[in-house]
Write a protein that holds these residues in place. Structure first.
Motif, PDB file in Angstrom:
ATOM      1  N   ASN A 415      -1.573 -83.747  81.230  1.00  0.00           N
ATOM      2  CA  ASN A 415      -1.918 -85.156  81.137  1.00  0.00           C
ATOM      3  C   ASN A 415      -0.819 -86.098  80.674  1.00  0.00           C
ATOM      4  N   GLU A 537     -13.220 -91.496  89.122  1.00  0.00           N
ATOM      5  CA  GLU A 537     -12.309 -90.755  88.240  1.00  0.00           C
ATOM      6  C   GLU A 537     -12.674 -89.284  88.261  1.00  0.00           C
ATOM      7  N   GLU A 560      -7.309 -90.756  89.423  1.00  0.00           N
ATOM      8  CA  GLU A 560      -7.988 -92.051  89.409  1.00  0.00           C
ATOM      9  C   GLU A 560      -7.024 -93.102  89.930  1.00  0.00           C
ATOM     10  N   SER A 563      -3.756 -93.678  88.124  1.00  0.00           N
ATOM     11  CA  SER A 563      -2.649 -92.734  88.294  1.00  0.00           C
ATOM     12  C   SER A 563      -1.660 -93.197  89.352  1.00  0.00           C
ATOM     13  N   ASP A 592      -3.262 -87.681  91.269  1.00  0.00           N
ATOM     14  CA  ASP A 592      -2.836 -87.653  89.872  1.00  0.00           C
ATOM     15  C   ASP A 592      -1.509 -88.396  89.708  1.00  0.00           C
ATOM     16  N   VAL A 593      -0.938 -88.334  88.508  1.00  0.00           N
ATOM     17  CA  VAL A 593       0.277 -89.097  88.224  1.00  0.00           C
ATOM     18  C   VAL A 593       1.501 -88.566  88.950  1.00  0.00           C
ATOM     19  N   HIS A 737      -0.665 -96.814  79.011  1.00  0.00           N
ATOM     20  CA  HIS A 737      -0.122 -96.063  80.144  1.00  0.00           C
ATOM     21  C   HIS A 737      -0.479 -96.724  81.466  1.00  0.00           C
ATOM     22  N   TRP A 738      -1.355 -97.710  81.429  1.00  0.00           N
ATOM     23  CA  TRP A 738      -1.805 -98.521  82.563  1.00  0.00           C
ATOM     24  C   TRP A 738      -2.363 -99.795  81.988  1.00  0.00           C
ATOM     25  N   ASP A 746      -1.666 -90.124  81.827  1.00  0.00           N
ATOM     26  CA  ASP A 746      -2.992 -90.710  81.984  1.00  0.00           C
ATOM     27  C   ASP A 746      -3.611 -91.005  80.615  1.00  0.00           C
TER      28      ASP A 746
END
Length: 908
Positions: A415, A537, A560, A563, A592-593, A737-738, A746
């Motif tokens: 993560n 998500e 999600e 990401s 994902d990221v 992170h967002w 995430d």
């Protein structure tokens, strides 16, 4: 947003199998049921463009909705088709023949097949259409993969302007390494052609580049001051332009690696601005001084935000400082210096958005200085060993994880990952010495500079802030635009001026915003307060688990829209934009990221239908779950905090009020902890499917689910660094992170109010009921004031056809908050009887009248009285036919009549 333990299970279930809907009728699900069979061999009458889905044996229909493709119909000549089977490369269909336009990009696969297999990274949009022209935007990656998509040269935009007579102007714009080249359209081509009954003719190309203007230096007046002692290197950064900078004493060259837009006004002359993700000045090892016994550095810095972890002002080290020296800033904004593994960190925090003089002296002692004052010192005999590597300004040379990751001890490997980053802000006047400077030297340098300048240096750049929406008129409708955040961030991307969408309203300071910075997700904004929301998500299950289906890709992570930080697989389009309503299509993937999909079909189509009263219906369709009846987790009220904003600036502890369709409302007082059952199951929600977010604004955001309850966000997952009115933070978060951030994480707690961040107050139980849709809007009242509106959507009144409706069939489409009917094409006028009552009230209804057959709008009467404020729009449906949209600003709790009266029957 991070999931609770219970929601993790739900999301994993969704990722693998899709979880069944547990209630609601699901009438008229717009996204899964409406697909058009389109005859490409014949052009219809008229000149128009419309969204549709061109069925193809090659395209997996499971991953696309009804608005996947675009057809431009040209006056009986043919159809110009932008469809998935060519990754949206336009194909001219004339009679039984077809002729694709030639590729201008270097496509690595067969030009006659789709080079983007699942159309992961390709999309088309209708930007404009009128009686005279249609404008189409095609975005694609010639090498269709996420790695190339993150390369600024890996994207291509093409703009097609098609006129009624069949003339086409095509603007081809390949991505460029720098924003400077992008702004002058480096490598662009303008192609013209004619679409005829016999094919594509008269194709001509010419350069589409713009002439570059004279490069202007950016800078203030040069400040004449003398550094203390004799520096061995002095980087003044006074060039003000170019891609390199020269040291002023021995002419060493520093090469600038960046997206461009580097130069700003400095404390003296110009300075360099660093974006934090790429910007760096690199000086070859053989051009930098060698240090052994002592070292001092001074510089001016202006931080736009604190770094994700340690980030250097200047260093020649292995990044960890185990070898060499590293002078930089920590994640909490403190000055630091590391030499051969020994680190000293200041007690003071460096403020953001202002020029600060910083310094270090290293010999028998390590000493840190801020604005000419000694901050911290400790004994340490310096014995420098300079590593075999270049000197770098502004950027790390190996990856680090961001600090303050969420769930680090539990799921860190899945993560919260390392990446290379640097300073976000400006650096100027870096002087390096081979001897130890004294406290007097630093004091004299700082104050001598101020005396020479005769004032404190200006900030030199605009502070970061969420995009300003007040420049857009308060008139109902959608606008394609490019929202600005800050030059250093905006310059990361090669996008057109139509990247984002803003929907505004008549005489109301409210907006729906779809911005790249929030991965194009929906934002509800008023008074510069942004409420964003969750997406589908998913937790990707363990591929080694024998119960995990083979369709799941072999990764374990969280997927999600948050990401997709570079917006590789997300885009927004306006399907409709009329006075009656705006319909926005948001498409994204569950990745994902690291840009890896949950599974090959893990795509989500959302259609948001927005009406003049500010109410929107959000229809969510997750394709792998289609066979199981709906989606699960996708709703979560999340406020955004702009740089410098605090939650208490617009919220109190009673942050949410809830109510059901009947009865009183109640306030939720935070912090709150839902009682978990002893068996570990999810706690029960608080009763109420209407939620009003109690912001300290004139208009407040609300949400309505079709049934269920409300789950408040507990503050079990909140930042220890951020307070609320001097106490603990009562909500979940804030995390940074967002949005905006480009780190592969995430979950990262905010450590200060320096970046755009988000926090959650709770979610309505939208995932267990209905057809996967939610209602949103703005109100000046309480949840009780919304009960009739909610009832009109959840339990809508029946409408019977009296005249003019084909088969007398009228269906309420929950996912659009509209009644759908088809004109019988015979009677002309349409008459309807609404059977409203207290349990099924009528509130601002909308009608979709298909096969309307004319571009003329009718008169509308309600209970025999002509409506002057009714809103009408004519659209092209997915089959290309004309459809009338009617929005009526009326309410009723008794039987009522609606009449649609044609001015004339013509144009049928």
């Amino acid at each position: 947003m991070l999931l609770s333990k219970g929601n993790l299970v739900l999301a994993a279930c969704l990722a693998v199998l899709g979880c069944k809907d547990s209630g609601g009728s699901g009438e008229g699900q717009a996204l899964e049921s409406r697909s058009s069979q389109v005859d490409l061999s014949q052009a219809s009458a008229g000149f128009f463009a419309h969204y549709t889905r061109v069925n193809s044996v090659d395209i997996p229909e499971k991953i696309t909705g009804p608005y996947a493709d675009i057809i431009v119909n040209l006056e009986g000549k043919g159809k110009l088709v932008f469809a998935r089977d060519h990754s949206y490369r336009p194909v001219w269909h004339f009679g039984n023949n077809s002729n694709p336009v030639a590729h201008l990009a270097d496509i690595s696969s067969d030009a006659n097949t789709r080079f983007d297999k699942s159309n992961d990274f390709s999309y088309v949009r209708i930007l404009e259409q009128s009686d005279e022209k249609v404008v189409i935007h095609w975005r694609y990656f010639p090498k269709a993969n996420a790695t190339m998509g993150r390369d600024p040269e890996g994207v291509v935009h093409e703009i097609y302007t098609i006129t009624r007579d069949g003339n086409v102007t095509r603007l081809y714009r390949p991505g460029t390494d720098t924003i400077t080249d992008w702004d002058v359209r480096r490598g662009a081509i303008i192609q013209t052609m004619r679409l005829t009954e016999n094919g594509i003719a008269d194709v001509q190309n010419k350069s589409g580049e713009l002439q570059a203007g004279v490069s202007q230096s950016n800078g203030n007046a040069i400040v004449n001051y003398t550094p203390p002692g004799l520096p061995v290197a002095h980087w003044k950064f006074d060039e003000g332009k170019g891609t390199s900078t020269v040291e002023s004493l021995k002419s060493a060259t520093g090469y600038i690696d960046s997206h461009g837009g580097d130069w700003i006004a400095g404390v003296s002359g110009s300075a360099l601005f660093f974006d934090g993700y790429r910007s760096a000045v690199v000086v070859a090892q053989d051009e930098v001084p060698i240090f052994k016994e002592a070292l001092s550095i001074e510089a001016w810095i202006n931080l736009a935000a604190y770094p994700w972890n340690n980030a250097p002002i200047i260093h020649q080290s292995d990044n960890m400082g185990n070898e060499g020296y590293y002078f930089g800033v920590s994640s909490d904004g403190k000055l630091l210096f590391t030499v051969n593994g020994k680190t000293l960190i200041s007690d003071s925090v460096i403020p953001v958005n202002q020029w600060v003089h910083v310094g270090v002296s290293a010999e028998k002692n390590l000493s840190l200085y801020i604005n000419g004052v000694l901050d911290k010192s400790q004994s340490y005999d310096v014995n420098l060993s300079t590593p075999d590597m270049p000197m770098i300004v502004g950027m790390n040379n190996s990856p680090l994880p961001a600090t303050d990751g969420v769930r680090e001890s539990e799921l860190n490997e899945f993560n919260h990952f390392s990446s290379i980053f640097g300073i976000e802000g400006a650096i100027d006047e870096v002087a390096i010495y081979k001897h130890s400077l004294t406290s007097k030297d630093f004091y004299d340098s700082y104050n001598g500079f101020l005396l020479a300048q005769k004032k404190a240096p200006d900030p030199s750049f605009t502070k970061r802030q969420l995009p300003d929406l007040e420049k857009y008129p308060q008139k109902f409708g959608g606008i394609y635009t490019k929202l600005d955040f800050h030059d250093a961030w905006d310059n990361l991307w090669r996008v057109t001026d139509n990247e984002d969408i803003v929907v505004r309203f008549d005489n109301k300071p409210i907006s729906y915003v779809y911005w790249r910075g929030t991965s194009h997700g929906m934002n509800l904004v008023t008074d510069n307060r942004w409420m964003s929301d969750q997406s589908v998500e998913l937790v990707i299950p363990d591929p080694d688990d024998p119960e995990t289906p083979v369709s799941v890709n072999p990764i374990v992570s969280l997927a999600e829209h948050m990401s997709d930080k570079a917006a590789l697989r997300t885009h927004v389009r306006m399907i409709e934009n009329t006075p009656a309503r705006v319909k926005v299509h948001w498409r994204y993937a569950a990745a994902d990221v690291f840009d890896l999909l949950v599974m090959d079909t893990a795509y989500i189509d959302e259609v948001h239908t927005i009406y003049p009263d500010g109410v929107a219906i959000r229809d969510v369709f997750y394709h792998p779950a289609a066979d199981e009846g709906g989606v699960e987790f996708y709703q979560d009220f999340q406020w955004l905090l702009g740089p410098g904003q605090k939650a208490e600036d617009f919220l109190n502890y009673n942050a949410v009020s809830i109510a059901g369709l009947k009865g009183d409302s109640s306030d939720i007082i935070y912090p709150i902890s839902l009682d978990r059952p002893s068996d570990g199951a999810d706690p029960s929600p608080l009763p109420g499917n209407i939620a009003v977010l109690n912001s300290q604004t004139n208009w407040k955001v609300f949400g309505v689910s079709q049934a269920g309850g409300f789950f408040p966000s507990a503050n079990e997952e909140s930042s220890e660094h951020i307070d609320f009115l001097g106490g603990i933070f009562p909500f979940a978060g804030p995390w940074n992170h967002w949005p905006i951030a480009q780190i592969p994480s995430d979950g990262r707690f905010s450590v200060a109010n320096d970046r755009v961040s988000h926090f959650a107050v709770g979610n309505l139980e939208a995932f267990e009921y209905g057809s996967g849709s939610m209602m949103y809007g703005f109100t000046q009242g309480t949840p009780v004031d919304l009960q009739d509106l909610a009832g009109s959507w959840i339990s809508p009144p029946v409408i019977d056809a009296v005249q003019g409706v084909k088969d007398n069939a009228i269906t309420f489409i929950t996912d659009e908050r509209a009644y759908s009917l088809t004109s019988d094409g015979v009677s002309g006028d349409i008459s309807l009887l609404v059977k409203a009552n207290d349990s099924s009230p009528l509130v601002n209804p909308s009608l979709i009248i298909r096969q309307w057959g004319t571009s003329k709008t009718p008169k509308v009467k309600f209970n025999g009285k002509a409506l002057s404020d009714v809103k009408l729009g004519i659209i092209r449906d997915t089959d290309g036919s004309q459809t009338l949209i009617v929005w009526l600003p009326v309410t009723a709790t008794m039987d009522s009549s609606i009449e649609i009266i044609r001015d004339s029957v013509g144009e049928r």
